[in-house]
Structures are given as C-alpha cells and as structure tokens.
Design a protein around this motif. Structure first.
Motif, PDB file in Angstrom:
ATOM      1  N   ALA A  49      65.351  33.205  53.893  1.00  0.00           N
ATOM      2  CA  ALA A  49      66.082  34.517  53.388  1.00  0.00           C
ATOM      3  C   ALA A  49      66.278  34.385  51.857  1.00  0.00           C
ATOM      4  O   ALA A  49      66.067  35.329  51.238  1.00  0.00           O
ATOM      5  CB  ALA A  49      67.385  34.729  54.197  1.00  0.00           C
ATOM      6  N   ALA A  53      64.451  36.283  49.063  1.00  0.00           N
ATOM      7  CA  ALA A  53      65.226  37.139  47.919  1.00  0.00           C
ATOM      8  C   ALA A  53      64.818  36.760  46.201  1.00  0.00           C
ATOM      9  O   ALA A  53      64.829  37.691  45.426  1.00  0.00           O
ATOM     10  CB  ALA A  53      66.887  36.663  48.035  1.00  0.00           C
ATOM     11  N   PHE A  58      65.817  39.646  43.705  1.00  0.00           N
ATOM     12  CA  PHE A  58      67.254  40.134  44.090  1.00  0.00           C
ATOM     13  C   PHE A  58      68.278  39.158  43.260  1.00  0.00           C
ATOM     14  O   PHE A  58      68.611  38.332  43.617  1.00  0.00           O
ATOM     15  CB  PHE A  58      67.287  39.848  45.617  1.00  0.00           C
ATOM     16  CG  PHE A  58      68.728  40.668  45.928  1.00  0.00           C
ATOM     17  CD1 PHE A  58      68.658  41.950  46.153  1.00  0.00           C
ATOM     18  CD2 PHE A  58      69.827  39.842  46.387  1.00  0.00           C
ATOM     19  CE1 PHE A  58      69.936  42.667  46.669  1.00  0.00           C
ATOM     20  CE2 PHE A  58      70.748  40.408  46.830  1.00  0.00           C
ATOM     21  CZ  PHE A  58      71.001  41.901  46.695  1.00  0.00           C
ATOM     22  N   THR A  62      75.614  42.039  42.115  1.00  0.00           N
ATOM     23  CA  THR A  62      75.729  42.997  43.250  1.00  0.00           C
ATOM     24  C   THR A  62      77.098  43.731  42.988  1.00  0.00           C
ATOM     25  O   THR A  62      77.740  43.357  41.916  1.00  0.00           O
ATOM     26  CB  THR A  62      75.730  42.132  44.498  1.00  0.00           C
ATOM     27  OG1 THR A  62      77.178  41.345  44.613  1.00  0.00           O
ATOM     28  CG2 THR A  62      74.351  41.225  44.567  1.00  0.00           C
ATOM     29  N   GLU A  69      75.387  45.744  52.678  1.00  0.00           N
ATOM     30  CA  GLU A  69      74.715  45.216  53.919  1.00  0.00           C
ATOM     31  C   GLU A  69      75.397  44.002  54.304  1.00  0.00           C
ATOM     32  O   GLU A  69      75.602  43.607  55.579  1.00  0.00           O
ATOM     33  CB  GLU A  69      73.180  45.184  53.511  1.00  0.00           C
ATOM     34  CG  GLU A  69      72.437  46.611  53.482  1.00  0.00           C
ATOM     35  CD  GLU A  69      72.427  46.947  52.167  1.00  0.00           C
ATOM     36  OE1 GLU A  69      72.121  48.202  51.949  1.00  0.00           O
ATOM     37  OE2 GLU A  69      73.193  46.146  51.290  1.00  0.00           O
ATOM     38  N   LEU A  70      75.721  42.909  53.434  1.00  0.00           N
ATOM     39  CA  LEU A  70      76.377  41.830  53.663  1.00  0.00           C
ATOM     40  C   LEU A  70      77.740  42.123  54.086  1.00  0.00           C
ATOM     41  O   LEU A  70      78.258  41.365  55.127  1.00  0.00           O
ATOM     42  CB  LEU A  70      76.316  40.754  52.473  1.00  0.00           C
ATOM     43  CG  LEU A  70      77.146  39.672  52.658  1.00  0.00           C
ATOM     44  CD1 LEU A  70      76.424  38.539  53.738  1.00  0.00           C
ATOM     45  CD2 LEU A  70      76.899  38.614  51.382  1.00  0.00           C
ATOM     46  N   SER A 266      73.907  36.480  44.042  1.00  0.00           N
ATOM     47  CA  SER A 266      72.994  37.437  44.875  1.00  0.00           C
ATOM     48  C   SER A 266      72.199  36.587  45.986  1.00  0.00           C
ATOM     49  O   SER A 266      72.031  37.084  46.902  1.00  0.00           O
ATOM     50  CB  SER A 266      72.323  38.289  43.848  1.00  0.00           C
ATOM     51  OG  SER A 266      71.434  37.513  43.241  1.00  0.00           O
ATOM     52  N   ILE A 267      71.663  35.482  45.170  1.00  0.00           N
ATOM     53  CA  ILE A 267      70.835  34.845  46.388  1.00  0.00           C
ATOM     54  C   ILE A 267      71.494  34.199  47.533  1.00  0.00           C
ATOM     55  O   ILE A 267      71.140  34.360  48.620  1.00  0.00           O
ATOM     56  CB  ILE A 267      69.904  33.548  45.576  1.00  0.00           C
ATOM     57  CG1 ILE A 267      69.156  34.301  44.097  1.00  0.00           C
ATOM     58  CG2 ILE A 267      69.172  32.688  46.440  1.00  0.00           C
ATOM     59  CD1 ILE A 267      68.056  35.263  44.477  1.00  0.00           C
ATOM     60  N   GLN A 269      74.286  35.304  48.632  1.00  0.00           N
ATOM     61  CA  GLN A 269      74.470  36.422  49.543  1.00  0.00           C
ATOM     62  C   GLN A 269      73.327  36.904  50.488  1.00  0.00           C
ATOM     63  O   GLN A 269      73.841  37.406  51.497  1.00  0.00           O
ATOM     64  CB  GLN A 269      74.653  37.589  48.662  1.00  0.00           C
ATOM     65  CG  GLN A 269      76.420  37.567  48.021  1.00  0.00           C
ATOM     66  CD  GLN A 269      76.700  38.946  47.404  1.00  0.00           C
ATOM     67  OE1 GLN A 269      76.928  39.951  47.844  1.00  0.00           O
ATOM     68  NE2 GLN A 269      77.133  38.864  46.061  1.00  0.00           N
ATOM     69  N   LYS A 270      72.135  36.788  50.005  1.00  0.00           N
ATOM     70  CA  LYS A 270      71.244  37.083  50.987  1.00  0.00           C
ATOM     71  C   LYS A 270      70.969  36.195  51.862  1.00  0.00           C
ATOM     72  O   LYS A 270      70.658  36.427  53.207  1.00  0.00           O
ATOM     73  CB  LYS A 270      69.687  37.299  50.107  1.00  0.00           C
ATOM     74  CG  LYS A 270      69.464  38.559  49.536  1.00  0.00           C
ATOM     75  CD  LYS A 270      69.312  39.552  50.673  1.00  0.00           C
ATOM     76  CE  LYS A 270      68.834  40.936  49.957  1.00  0.00           C
ATOM     77  NZ  LYS A 270      68.617  42.176  50.922  1.00  0.00           N
ATOM     78  N   GLN A 273      73.582  36.770  54.463  1.00  0.00           N
ATOM     79  CA  GLN A 273      73.100  37.903  55.453  1.00  0.00           C
ATOM     80  C   GLN A 273      72.517  37.373  56.653  1.00  0.00           C
ATOM     81  O   GLN A 273      72.727  37.840  57.795  1.00  0.00           O
ATOM     82  CB  GLN A 273      72.607  39.113  54.951  1.00  0.00           C
ATOM     83  CG  GLN A 273      72.161  40.066  55.453  1.00  0.00           C
ATOM     84  CD  GLN A 273      71.306  41.382  54.820  1.00  0.00           C
ATOM     85  OE1 GLN A 273      70.738  40.791  53.710  1.00  0.00           O
ATOM     86  NE2 GLN A 273      71.282  42.648  55.247  1.00  0.00           N
ATOM     87  N   SER A 274      71.619  36.324  56.456  1.00  0.00           N
ATOM     88  CA  SER A 274      70.593  36.146  57.457  1.00  0.00           C
ATOM     89  C   SER A 274      71.438  34.866  58.459  1.00  0.00           C
ATOM     90  O   SER A 274      71.421  35.082  59.672  1.00  0.00           O
ATOM     91  CB  SER A 274      69.509  35.026  56.855  1.00  0.00           C
ATOM     92  OG  SER A 274      68.807  34.614  57.760  1.00  0.00           O
TER      93      SER A 274
END
Length: 383
Positions: A49, A53, A58, A62, A69-70, A266-267, A269-270, A273-274
């Motif tokens: 993920a 990103a 990405f 943010t 979404e996170l 930001s990375i 955070q992505k 999320q996963s």
C-alpha cells in the motif's frame, strides 16, 4: 548560549533505556534483550500500500488530523476491536506515533504545576513530556501490588492540583494489564472530577489471557485514548499513532498537533489504512508467538529461582534482582560485561523500578535461550 536553554528541557535526561542500550552497544558477542520492538517484518500488504501511494504521488500534506478515509478506517477498527465509538470527523487524530500523541495531549491539558499521577515503575517517556509542559509527575509505587495500578493506590494521591492520571496497560516495563473490574473501579473513583485520564493502550493487541478493555468504555468524557500500529502491526518505523477523545478535547489538541507536525507522513497514512482494513488479524500470529515466548522465559526465570510476576500482555518481564545485593544498574552492567547479556536496569523506569531489571522477549527463541543460559550462569556465579 546554553544558559538560555529552556529550564524544563535542561532538567530532563535521555531515556534510561536508550542510555544503557548505547552504553553497551560496543560490547562484543552480546545477546540483546533490551529494546521493545517486534522482531517481525511489517506485513506485505501494508508495504504494498505504501509503494502504491508513492507511485500514485500521494505525497502532499493531508488534513491535519489525517486523511478522512484513514480516520474512518480507524473508527471502524477500534469499534470492532474494543467497542469504542469515536467520530472520524472530529474525535480522532492521526499522529506521528503514539509518543507524539502523548506529547500533544500533555501540552494541551497541563498548566504550570498540574500534577500527573503515574504508576511506578513506568515507561520513561511520560515524565519528560509532563515536565516540559510544566506539569509535575507523581509516581505511585505498585511494586507491592504485583505492579497493579488500582483505584485504592491512586486515591490517596488525588489533590486539588491533580489534572491527569496516566493508565498505561498492558504496561511497559512490567507487562501487567488491568481487568475490566479494576478499570471500572478507577472510573468510579475519577468520574465527575476535573481530572483527565490518559489511557496509553499501544500494547492492546498483545493481551494474552483476557480481552483488552479500554477505560473509555466507562469514562469516555474524561479519557484521552492513545493507540497506534507500532506493536500491533510491527510498524515502529512508520510512526503512526492515534489519539481519540471527545470532540471538545480533540479540537484543542488538534491545534497543538497542527503547529507541531502539520500532519503525519502521507505515505505512512496510506500504509496504516491497509493495516486497519486488510490487517484486522495481523497481530494474531505475533501474539501467539509472544505468548509462547513469555511462557518459555517465565518458566526459565522461575526455575533459576528469580522472583518475577507473570505478566498478562506486551512483551516484557520485570524480575526482581534484590536478593543479589546489587543495584539494578550495577547488576545490568555486570551482566553485560561478564556474561554478554544486555537487559535494562529497572531504575530507568523511575525510582520505583530500583531492584528490578526489564527483559524484552521480542526476540527469536534462539536468542532468548542463549540469553537465559548466560543469565543463569551469571546468577549462579554471584549467588
């Protein structure tokens, strides 16, 4: 120019854990049982993920609190795990690790002279942040209560200056956790008082013989919950934490967070999320292995005649070394110098930790076995 440095900063010290780790790092052929970091790799789906990103650019700021979404994924995750209900739009802040979450919480809620009650022994990361914020740490000795930080121990320390009670469970350094009933007792003691609870639940996924319960279930309006992915998903270097509290509290904490870091990576955070969506059970395999290691290390220590309370979570044991007549620092230094095993002196975890050492079992079975063999030889030598 040093005389112009902030007095609160001048009066704090580097963590005793890191100080000792650095001190013994030059010794050769040392079995390290010091650092509280999972020895598992971050799961592939999380790394994938992050790679995606980057490829998708990405890479911008943010929302200060984390991209929506996170935060929604975090709300769903902690609701499913622990039945916590926090609104993603204004009650969850994504932070640069749990440590930064603790920092901005203290900066927000403490005034000069505010008292913060903590269990002793305790992770050394709280006291400096309290002092930098102008607060006064008050340690409660839990060593005669099997390291349980219970309502009956807390009550005598409550004063008009008490602003916060810190509940770290499962505990670093002892691994001790609290039962639902014990948490309910604490909530009844504090309910309606002008006192915050900072509940550090970073090890919540690593509870072995009971379900983890958050005190927020009983005392939501006064509680600031700290959690993160470092221990649960083996993501220490990704630096993602979560702060959850009622919107009236997070509205002010977010201001401090904004000026402190703007937003978490930001990375990362992505990747987080996963972890929250696709990795709901990622911790289970690690937890099973940690539990097996706990039993192995505990049984070896007790067979050596060491006095140790069996913990209920995290990946630490905190055996007493009082019978050997050495301070915790001298014991740990002699152990690494004479037998090539590094543990952390209990004094690193406040004065209440004197007479104990911390052993991390977040290491492979072979390392643990070799380390314990050396510890046994050492204590036979000094007994």
């Amino acid at each position: 120019m040093e005389h112009l440095i902030n007095t609160n900063v001048k009066n704090i010290e580097i963590s005793g854990i890191r100080t000792f780790f650095n001190m013994v790092s030059d010794y050769k052929d040392v079995v390290q049982l010091t650092i509280g970091q999972p020895d598992f790799y971050t799961p592939h789906h999380i790394k994938d993920a992050a790679k995606a990103a980057i490829d998708e650019n990405f890479t911008n700021y943010t929302h200060n609190a984390g991209f929506p979404e996170l935060r929604e994924a975090a709300a769903n995750y902690f609701n499913r795990k622990y039945r916590l209900t926090y609104r993603p739009e204004n009650e969850i802040i994504v932070t640069t690790g749990a440590s930064q979450a603790i920092d901005i919480a203290f900066r927000t809620i403490l005034d000069q002279g505010s008292e913060v009650i903590l269990p002793g022994p305790v992770y050394p990361g709280y006291e400096p942040l309290i002092r930098i914020s102008g607060g006064k740490p008050i340690h409660v000795d839990t060593t005669k209560n099997e390291f349980k930080f219970t309502a009956d121990l807390i009550e005598p320390y409550l004063t008009k200056q008490t602003r916060c009670v810190v509940l770290p469970y499962p505990s670093n350094p002892t691994g001790i956790t609290l039962t639902k009933e014990e948490l309910k007792d604490i909530s009844e003691l504090l309910k309606g008082k002008d006192i915050f609870v900072l509940s550090d639940e970073i090890y919540s996924e690593l509870v072995f013989n009971q379900e983890h319960t958050s005190i927020s279930s009983f005392l939501r309006e006064q509680t600031i919950v700290i959690n993160g992915l470092s221990k649960s998903h083996s993501m220490t270097g990704w630096r993602i934490g979560f702060l959850m509290a009622p919107k009236e509290i997070t509205a002010h904490i977010l201001k401090v967070h904004q000026y402190n870091v703007s937003c978490a990576s930001s990375i990362s955070q992505k990747a987080a999320q996963s972890a929250l969506i696709s990795g709901f059970d990622d911790a289970l395999v690690m937890k099973e292995q940690y539990h097996a290691r706990l039993n192995f290390v505990y049984n070896r220590l007790t067979s050596m005649g060491m006095d140790v309370v069996k913990p209920g979570g995290a990946f630490y044991l905190f055996p007493s070394i009082k019978k050997f007549g050495l301070s915790s620092f001298d014991f740990a230094l002699a152990l690494v110098r004479d037998s090539g095993v590094a543990v952390v002196p209990g004094s690193a975890f406040s004065a209440c930790g004197e007479g104990f050492v911390r052993i991390s079992y977040a290491y492979a079975k072979e390392e643990l076995e070799e380390g314990l063999n050396r510890i046994e030889a050492f204590i036979n030598q000094i007994s």
